[in-house]
Design a protein around this motif. Structure first.
Motif, PDB file in Angstrom:
ATOM      1  N   ASP A  57       4.072   9.799  76.424  1.00  0.00           N
ATOM      2  CA  ASP A  57       3.634   9.597  75.036  1.00  0.00           C
ATOM      3  C   ASP A  57       3.933   8.175  74.561  1.00  0.00           C
ATOM      4  O   ASP A  57       4.882   7.538  75.022  1.00  0.00           O
ATOM      5  CB  ASP A  57       4.350  10.575  74.108  1.00  0.00           C
ATOM      6  N   LEU A  58       3.133   7.712  73.626  1.00  0.00           N
ATOM      7  CA  LEU A  58       3.429   6.476  72.913  1.00  0.00           C
ATOM      8  C   LEU A  58       4.525   6.801  71.909  1.00  0.00           C
ATOM      9  O   LEU A  58       4.390   7.740  71.110  1.00  0.00           O
ATOM     10  CB  LEU A  58       2.180   5.965  72.187  1.00  0.00           C
ATOM     11  N   ILE A  59       5.639   6.054  71.952  1.00  0.00           N
ATOM     12  CA  ILE A  59       6.821   6.400  71.171  1.00  0.00           C
ATOM     13  C   ILE A  59       7.189   5.249  70.244  1.00  0.00           C
ATOM     14  O   ILE A  59       7.168   4.087  70.645  1.00  0.00           O
ATOM     15  CB  ILE A  59       8.003   6.719  72.106  1.00  0.00           C
ATOM     16  N   ALA A  60       7.553   5.589  69.015  1.00  0.00           N
ATOM     17  CA  ALA A  60       7.976   4.563  68.057  1.00  0.00           C
ATOM     18  C   ALA A  60       8.947   5.165  67.058  1.00  0.00           C
ATOM     19  O   ALA A  60       8.868   6.350  66.725  1.00  0.00           O
ATOM     20  CB  ALA A  60       6.774   3.971  67.324  1.00  0.00           C
ATOM     21  N   ILE A  61       9.851   4.338  66.588  1.00  0.00           N
ATOM     22  CA  ILE A  61      10.710   4.673  65.464  1.00  0.00           C
ATOM     23  C   ILE A  61      10.105   4.057  64.217  1.00  0.00           C
ATOM     24  O   ILE A  61       9.672   2.899  64.239  1.00  0.00           O
ATOM     25  CB  ILE A  61      12.141   4.145  65.681  1.00  0.00           C
ATOM     26  N   ILE A  62      10.060   4.816  63.130  1.00  0.00           N
ATOM     27  CA  ILE A  62       9.555   4.296  61.860  1.00  0.00           C
ATOM     28  C   ILE A  62      10.582   4.643  60.783  1.00  0.00           C
ATOM     29  O   ILE A  62      10.853   5.809  60.521  1.00  0.00           O
ATOM     30  CB  ILE A  62       8.147   4.849  61.543  1.00  0.00           C
ATOM     31  N   THR A  63      11.184   3.614  60.195  1.00  0.00           N
ATOM     32  CA  THR A  63      12.339   3.793  59.329  1.00  0.00           C
ATOM     33  C   THR A  63      12.221   2.964  58.061  1.00  0.00           C
ATOM     34  O   THR A  63      11.614   1.886  58.063  1.00  0.00           O
ATOM     35  CB  THR A  63      13.641   3.422  60.080  1.00  0.00           C
ATOM     36  N   ALA A  64      12.829   3.470  56.992  1.00  0.00           N
ATOM     37  CA  ALA A  64      12.858   2.727  55.729  1.00  0.00           C
ATOM     38  C   ALA A  64      13.881   1.608  55.760  1.00  0.00           C
ATOM     39  O   ALA A  64      13.830   0.692  54.940  1.00  0.00           O
ATOM     40  CB  ALA A  64      13.167   3.679  54.575  1.00  0.00           C
ATOM     41  N   THR A  65      14.818   1.661  56.700  1.00  0.00           N
ATOM     42  CA  THR A  65      15.857   0.642  56.805  1.00  0.00           C
ATOM     43  C   THR A  65      15.270  -0.637  57.387  1.00  0.00           C
ATOM     44  O   THR A  65      14.303  -0.604  58.150  1.00  0.00           O
ATOM     45  CB  THR A  65      17.019   1.162  57.669  1.00  0.00           C
ATOM     46  N   ASN A  66      15.861  -1.782  57.051  1.00  0.00           N
ATOM     47  CA  ASN A  66      15.273  -3.050  57.474  1.00  0.00           C
ATOM     48  C   ASN A  66      15.446  -3.321  58.968  1.00  0.00           C
ATOM     49  O   ASN A  66      16.315  -2.754  59.624  1.00  0.00           O
ATOM     50  CB  ASN A  66      15.842  -4.203  56.643  1.00  0.00           C
ATOM     51  N   ARG A  67      14.586  -4.186  59.476  1.00  0.00           N
ATOM     52  CA  ARG A  67      14.547  -4.468  60.909  1.00  0.00           C
ATOM     53  C   ARG A  67      15.844  -5.079  61.427  1.00  0.00           C
ATOM     54  O   ARG A  67      16.248  -4.805  62.560  1.00  0.00           O
ATOM     55  CB  ARG A  67      13.367  -5.394  61.231  1.00  0.00           C
ATOM     56  N   PHE A  68      16.514  -5.904  60.633  1.00  0.00           N
ATOM     57  CA  PHE A  68      17.744  -6.511  61.114  1.00  0.00           C
ATOM     58  C   PHE A  68      18.760  -5.444  61.504  1.00  0.00           C
ATOM     59  O   PHE A  68      19.373  -5.510  62.566  1.00  0.00           O
ATOM     60  CB  PHE A  68      18.359  -7.440  60.066  1.00  0.00           C
ATOM     61  N   VAL A  69      18.938  -4.465  60.646  1.00  0.00           N
ATOM     62  CA  VAL A  69      19.921  -3.412  60.924  1.00  0.00           C
ATOM     63  C   VAL A  69      19.467  -2.517  62.070  1.00  0.00           C
ATOM     64  O   VAL A  69      20.270  -2.117  62.924  1.00  0.00           O
ATOM     65  CB  VAL A  69      20.185  -2.573  59.654  1.00  0.00           C
ATOM     66  N   THR A  70      18.174  -2.200  62.144  1.00  0.00           N
ATOM     67  CA  THR A  70      17.724  -1.139  63.036  1.00  0.00           C
ATOM     68  C   THR A  70      17.228  -1.583  64.406  1.00  0.00           C
ATOM     69  O   THR A  70      17.224  -0.775  65.336  1.00  0.00           O
ATOM     70  CB  THR A  70      16.604  -0.329  62.362  1.00  0.00           C
TER      71      THR A  70
END
Length: 229
Positions: free
Chosen positions: A106-119
């Motif tokens: 599967d194509l896998i991704a994380i999608i989060t409200a937290t900013n990219r620096f932290v995550t």
């Protein structure tokens, strides 16, 4: 690759809120005024849990804090944060769930409200290549300016980020969720209902009370990932 698996991060793949814990960490190591920062951080976290958070207001606060430090110092702090806070929260059940979808191709991704620096380092530690997150503006030297690029990646904003991201992927004829045979989204919060309702397989994962009730009404499966950890 005909399926896509999307994951929220905080309280979904990890049993903590990385954004809140980052703020707590900054207080603990003396990088910010502990009393004032902890007060505001706790207020925003309570609003998030209640579903009343203004994402732009919060991100301006969070990114403004990051802008106080040169990037080299931020990276040094984040390495310590990973070692002390995040690594102990990376549990086998999360790796197993991700691996199940990896093994399926599967194509896998994380999608989060937290900013990219932290995550971003957390996504790497979990073995997930693709990340959609709140995007901080960077200056020519890579320092965070305190401004947000684009829309927040929360609530309905996750749908916007996903649509934009899919259009940029080099996957032939797979440009929107409906192009995939199966689409999965794992999340813990009612804030993610806009995206949960867009996928073919929504999974309420470690759900809070509001999402659990919604999932039960909708007949969505509920996954309690960390119960036996």
């Amino acid at each position: 690759m005909r399926n896509i698996a999307l994951f929220d991060l905080d309280h979904t793949l990890i049993p903590i809120d990385s954004d809140f814990e980052w703020g707590q960490f900054l207080c603990r190591v003396g990088a910010v005024d502990a009393d004032e920062f902890a007060r505001r951080n706790a207020e925003f976290f309570a609003q998030y849990q209640a579903g009343t958070l203004d994402p732009v207001e919060y991100l301006e606060f969070a990114l403004g804090t990051l802008a106080q430090f040169p990037r080299s110092k931020l990276d040094e702090l984040h390495q310590q944060f990973m070692q002390e806070v995040i690594n102990p929260a990376l549990l086998p059940a999360a790796y197993d769930l991700i691996k199940k979808h990896q093994d399926q191709g599967d194509l896998i991704a994380i999608i989060t409200a937290t900013n990219r620096f932290v995550t971003a380092p957390i996504a790497i530690a979990l073995g997930v290549e693709h990340l959609m997150a709140a995007e901080p503006e960077l200056d020519a030297n890579g320092n965070i300016t305190g401004k947000l690029l684009g829309v927040p990646s929360s609530g309905a904003g996750k749908v916007v980020h996903l649509q934009d991201w899919l259009l940029k992927q080099e996957v032939t004829q797979l440009r929107q969720l409906s192009d995939f045979t199966h689409s999965y989204f794992y999340s813990d919060s009612q804030n993610d209902i806009p995206l949960l309702e867009r996928v073919s397989h929504p999974v309420a994962t470690n759900p809070n009370a509001k999402l659990s009730a919604h999932a039960q009404a909708k007949g969505w499966p509920q996954l309690h990932l960390f119960d036996k950890q």
